[in-house]
Design an enzyme around this catalytic site. Structure first.
Site, PDB file in Angstrom:
ATOM      1  N   CYS A  96       0.814  -1.226   0.000  1.00  0.00           N
ATOM      2  CA  CYS A  96       0.000   0.000   0.000  1.00  0.00           C
ATOM      3  C   CYS A  96       0.844   1.272   0.000  1.00  0.00           C
ATOM      4  CB  CYS A  96      -0.924   0.006   1.215  1.00  0.00           C
ATOM      5  SG  CYS A  96      -1.985  -1.433   1.271  1.00  0.00           S
ATOM      6  N   HIS A 151      -3.422   7.109   2.326  1.00  0.00           N
ATOM      7  CA  HIS A 151      -3.842   5.807   1.820  1.00  0.00           C
ATOM      8  C   HIS A 151      -5.206   5.500   2.422  1.00  0.00           C
ATOM      9  CE1 HIS A 151      -4.162   1.698   0.843  1.00  0.00           C
ATOM     10  NE2 HIS A 151      -3.875   1.244   2.048  1.00  0.00           N
ATOM     11  N   ASN A 199     -10.171  -0.265  -0.150  1.00  0.00           N
ATOM     12  CA  ASN A 199      -8.708  -0.179  -0.107  1.00  0.00           C
ATOM     13  C   ASN A 199      -8.152  -0.739  -1.420  1.00  0.00           C
ATOM     14  OD1 ASN A 199      -5.972  -0.578   0.341  1.00  0.00           O
ATOM     15  ND2 ASN A 199      -6.224  -1.475   2.381  1.00  0.00           N
TER      16      ASN A 199
HETATM   17  O1  UT7 Z   1      -3.833  -1.195   3.662  1.00  0.00           O
HETATM   18  C1  UT7 Z   1      -2.912  -1.666   4.591  1.00  0.00           C
HETATM   19  C2  UT7 Z   1      -3.241  -1.255   5.924  1.00  0.00           C
HETATM   20  N1  UT7 Z   1      -4.488  -1.878   6.365  1.00  0.00           N
HETATM   21  C3  UT7 Z   1      -4.907  -1.583   7.553  1.00  0.00           C
HETATM   22  O2  UT7 Z   1      -4.255  -0.807   8.197  1.00  0.00           O
HETATM   23  C4  UT7 Z   1      -6.148  -2.235   8.066  1.00  0.00           C
HETATM   24  C5  UT7 Z   1      -6.190  -2.011   9.554  1.00  0.00           C
HETATM   25  N2  UT7 Z   1      -7.287  -2.687  10.245  1.00  0.00           N
HETATM   26  C6  UT7 Z   1      -8.577  -2.329  10.123  1.00  0.00           C
HETATM   27  O3  UT7 Z   1      -8.930  -1.480   9.335  1.00  0.00           O
HETATM   28  C7  UT7 Z   1      -9.578  -2.994  11.039  1.00  0.00           C
HETATM   29  O4  UT7 Z   1      -8.886  -3.709  12.027  1.00  0.00           O
HETATM   30  C8  UT7 Z   1     -10.568  -3.931  10.314  1.00  0.00           C
HETATM   31  C9  UT7 Z   1     -11.552  -3.132   9.473  1.00  0.00           C
HETATM   32  C10 UT7 Z   1      -9.826  -4.908   9.457  1.00  0.00           C
HETATM   33  C11 UT7 Z   1     -11.400  -4.713  11.349  1.00  0.00           C
HETATM   34  O5  UT7 Z   1     -12.090  -3.824  12.197  1.00  0.00           O
HETATM   35  P1  UT7 Z   1     -12.025  -3.999  13.791  1.00  0.00           P
HETATM   36  O6  UT7 Z   1     -12.873  -2.961  14.363  1.00  0.00           O
HETATM   37  O7  UT7 Z   1     -10.565  -4.018  14.166  1.00  0.00           O
HETATM   38  O8  UT7 Z   1     -12.710  -5.388  13.980  1.00  0.00           O
HETATM   39  P2  UT7 Z   1     -12.109  -6.722  14.637  1.00  0.00           P
HETATM   40  O9  UT7 Z   1     -11.139  -7.373  13.710  1.00  0.00           O
HETATM   41  O10 UT7 Z   1     -11.648  -6.395  16.017  1.00  0.00           O
HETATM   42  O11 UT7 Z   1     -13.400  -7.616  14.710  1.00  0.00           O
HETATM   43  C12 UT7 Z   1     -14.516  -7.265  15.561  1.00  0.00           C
HETATM   44  C13 UT7 Z   1     -15.639  -8.252  15.359  1.00  0.00           C
HETATM   45  C14 UT7 Z   1     -15.180  -9.711  15.446  1.00  0.00           C
HETATM   46  O12 UT7 Z   1     -16.198 -10.434  16.077  1.00  0.00           O
HETATM   47  P3  UT7 Z   1     -16.094 -10.822  17.635  1.00  0.00           P
HETATM   48  O13 UT7 Z   1     -14.831 -11.646  17.758  1.00  0.00           O
HETATM   49  O14 UT7 Z   1     -16.007  -9.511  18.367  1.00  0.00           O
HETATM   50  O15 UT7 Z   1     -17.345 -11.578  17.869  1.00  0.00           O
HETATM   51  C15 UT7 Z   1     -15.089 -10.146  14.005  1.00  0.00           C
HETATM   52  O16 UT7 Z   1     -15.278 -11.517  13.855  1.00  0.00           O
HETATM   53  O17 UT7 Z   1     -16.188  -8.100  14.034  1.00  0.00           O
HETATM   54  C16 UT7 Z   1     -16.204  -9.368  13.389  1.00  0.00           C
HETATM   55  N3  UT7 Z   1     -16.066  -9.143  11.956  1.00  0.00           N
HETATM   56  C17 UT7 Z   1     -17.100  -8.895  11.137  1.00  0.00           C
HETATM   57  N4  UT7 Z   1     -18.422  -8.812  11.359  1.00  0.00           N
HETATM   58  C18 UT7 Z   1     -19.211  -8.529  10.307  1.00  0.00           C
HETATM   59  C19 UT7 Z   1     -14.914  -9.115  11.227  1.00  0.00           C
HETATM   60  N5  UT7 Z   1     -15.197  -8.858   9.945  1.00  0.00           N
HETATM   61  C20 UT7 Z   1     -16.539  -8.718   9.855  1.00  0.00           C
HETATM   62  C21 UT7 Z   1     -17.425  -8.439   8.798  1.00  0.00           C
HETATM   63  N6  UT7 Z   1     -18.741  -8.346   9.070  1.00  0.00           N
HETATM   64  N7  UT7 Z   1     -17.006  -8.242   7.539  1.00  0.00           N
END
Ligand code: UT7
Length: 309
Positions: free
Chosen positions: A111, A236, A266
């Protein structure tokens, strides 16, 4: 003589995949994707190849710069989804554009690829090794996304953005830059050869905000300007919450951050050049403005470039 962005162009695929479409593919919801990421829809290259997208974006940038492909000395393509294993997408693009001089290569910095390439182009120009450089950020991430993994498939999209940079006597220049990487953190975001994107999202989120804050502050200090002098930040587009946290930490109002993640998701190396093109077209970036580019991605790689546009 300073480095000037002489023209920009983009290509975004025709097929739109909305959050509602994704609801029927994996266990997710428009509400979750919108509130956690800011994404509403993304483009998917069903018919377009990586090379075709790069060619279209490049032709637009070349036309806007009012030059011919033969005026270009160097082609840099930033991508993590190259057309072939080899030769480079840069060489294939050079041939498609009908160039028979200069040199072409790809940059693999995920990225951060566009920020790396912009800094590299500035070095080529200022060392006298090139007078005109074409930079393209292009990705077909839909090919390496696991469409059964809801934690990653909702995030990414396809597209291309191209920029022509040249030396100019006008009041434009790259004022300061900072490129960084930390290979020890490679497993936060990667794909094996022929494998899908794997990501530790939560950890990456924290590192992304911290690292981009650090390099942005560094280039602002090095250029001898103040955060409030920055007219536009083009970050980005990985997550709107990352962008908002960065705005807060830098003390630059959120309105000065260009955001189009809602429409494209992204697109890795393509995200900044697509956003740059749209910012210019929407009148949000004008000649003489101070513009800050910053990115962070797999590698880990990150960086910032401050320019007088
Ligand atoms: O381009 C390179 C750089 N990229 C980045 O920097 C990405 C950085 N990370 C992020 O943007 C975020 O961490 C994400 C968007 C990937 C995830 O968001 P989050 O708020 O950190 O969510 P999480 O991974 O902590 O997941 C929270 C909950 C989980 O469920 P439980 O364990 O709390 O029950 C996941 O299983 O959300 C769940 N979850 C979803 N639910 C519905 C994960 N993906 C989804 C989804 N739909 N698509």
């Amino acid at each position: 003589m300073g480095t000037r962005i002489a023209g920009t162009g983009i290509y975004v695929p025709k097929t739109v995949l909305t959050n509602f479409d994704l609801e029927s593919m994996v266990d997710t919801s428009d509400e979750w994707i919108t509130t956690r990421t800011g994404i509403k829809e993304r483009r998917i290259a069903k018919e377009e190849s990586v090379l075709e997208m790069a060619v279209e974006a490049s032709r637009n940038a070349i036309e806007e710069a009012n030059i011919s492909p033969q005026d270009i000395d160097a082609v840099i393509v930033a991508t993590l989804t190259p057309e072939k294993r080899f030769p480079s997408t840069g060489c294939l693009l050079q041939a498609e554009l009908g160039m028979d001089k200069g040199f072409a290569f790809d940059v693999s910095a995920a990225c951060s690829g566009f920020v790396y390439s912009l800094d590299l182009a500035d070095s080529l120009l200022k060392s006298g090794k090139a007078e005109m450089v074409l930079i393209v950020g292009v990705e077909k991430l839909s090919e390496i996304v696991d469409w059964e993994d809801r934690s990653t498939c909702v995030l990414f999209g396809d597209g291309a953005g191209a920029v022509v940079v040249k030396l100019s006597e006008e009041d434009s220049d790259l004022l300061a830059s900072s490129l960084r990487s930390d290979g020890s953190l490679w497993d936060l975001l990667y794909a094996e050869k022929c494998g899908y994107i794997k990501m530790k999202g939560r950890e990456l989120f924290k590192v992304a905000v911290r690292n981009m804050e650090e390099v942005c502050k560094e280039v602002i200090n090095r250029a001898g300007v103040r955060p409030e002098d920055i007219d536009l930040v083009i970050p980005h587009q990985a997550n709107v919450r990352i962008i908002n946290s960065l705005a807060e930490r830098l003390g630059i109002p959120g309105e000065r951050f260009f955001i189009n993640i809602d429409r494209y998701g992204n697109t890795s190396a393509a995200s900044i050049p697509i956003a740059l093109h749209e910012a210019i077209k929407e009148g949000k970036l004008k000649r003489g403005d101070l513009v800050l580019f910053t990115a962070m991605g797999g590698g880990l790689t990150w960086g910032a470039v401050l320019m007088r546009f």
